[in-house]
Write a protein that holds these residues in place. Structure first.
Motif, mmCIF file in Angstrom:
data_model
loop_
_atom_site.group_PDB
_atom_site.id
_atom_site.type_symbol
_atom_site.label_atom_id
_atom_site.label_comp_id
_atom_site.label_asym_id
_atom_site.label_seq_id
_atom_site.Cartn_x
_atom_site.Cartn_y
_atom_site.Cartn_z
ATOM 1 N N ALA A 2 0.826 -1.206 0.000
ATOM 2 C CA ALA A 2 0.000 0.000 0.000
ATOM 3 C C ALA A 2 0.863 1.259 0.000
ATOM 4 C CB ALA A 2 -0.937 -0.006 1.202
ATOM 5 N N SER A 3 2.000 1.182 0.663
ATOM 6 C CA SER A 3 2.871 2.355 0.686
ATOM 7 C C SER A 3 3.505 2.598 -0.676
ATOM 8 C CB SER A 3 3.939 2.201 1.765
ATOM 9 O OG SER A 3 4.800 1.138 1.427
ATOM 10 N N SER A 4 3.758 1.537 -1.424
ATOM 11 C CA SER A 4 4.345 1.676 -2.744
ATOM 12 C C SER A 4 3.358 2.313 -3.719
ATOM 13 C CB SER A 4 4.839 0.313 -3.203
ATOM 14 O OG SER A 4 4.480 0.023 -4.489
ATOM 15 N N ALA A 6 0.875 4.348 -2.854
ATOM 16 C CA ALA A 6 0.713 5.735 -2.409
ATOM 17 C C ALA A 6 1.891 6.577 -2.886
ATOM 18 C CB ALA A 6 0.583 5.787 -0.889
ATOM 19 N N PHE A 7 3.106 6.000 -2.797
ATOM 20 C CA PHE A 7 4.295 6.702 -3.276
ATOM 21 C C PHE A 7 4.216 6.930 -4.779
ATOM 22 C CE2 PHE A 7 8.655 6.527 -4.956
ATOM 23 C CZ PHE A 7 9.156 7.682 -4.355
#
Length: 71
Positions: A2-4, A6-7
């Motif tokens: 999920a962080s990838s 969002a990034f």
């Protein structure tokens, strides 16, 4: 994971903002017109030369009109 994503979304948003703003920043305004095109300088020089000619005329004329020779 999920962080990838969002990034990636932030990176794509940043790239789109740059794509929009960079052409606006590079559009430079044209240079301003010159304040003097040289005619004012030429006119000033002409006035000075006319004044010098007038001054010389008044200085030389009495020498021609004087009835006696001083030198």
């Amino acid at each position: 994971m999920a962080s990838s994503t969002a990034f990636t979304k932030v990176l794509v948003l940043f790239a789109l903002v740059l794509i929009v703003l960079v052409p606006l920043a590079s559009a430079v305004a044209p240079a301003p017109a010159p304040e003097s095109d040289g005619t004012a300088i030429d006119q000033g020089i002409a006035y000075v030369l006319m004044f010098v000619a007038l001054l010389l005329t008044y200085l030389i004329h009495p020498m021609d009109a004087f009835p006696f020779s001083l030198f």
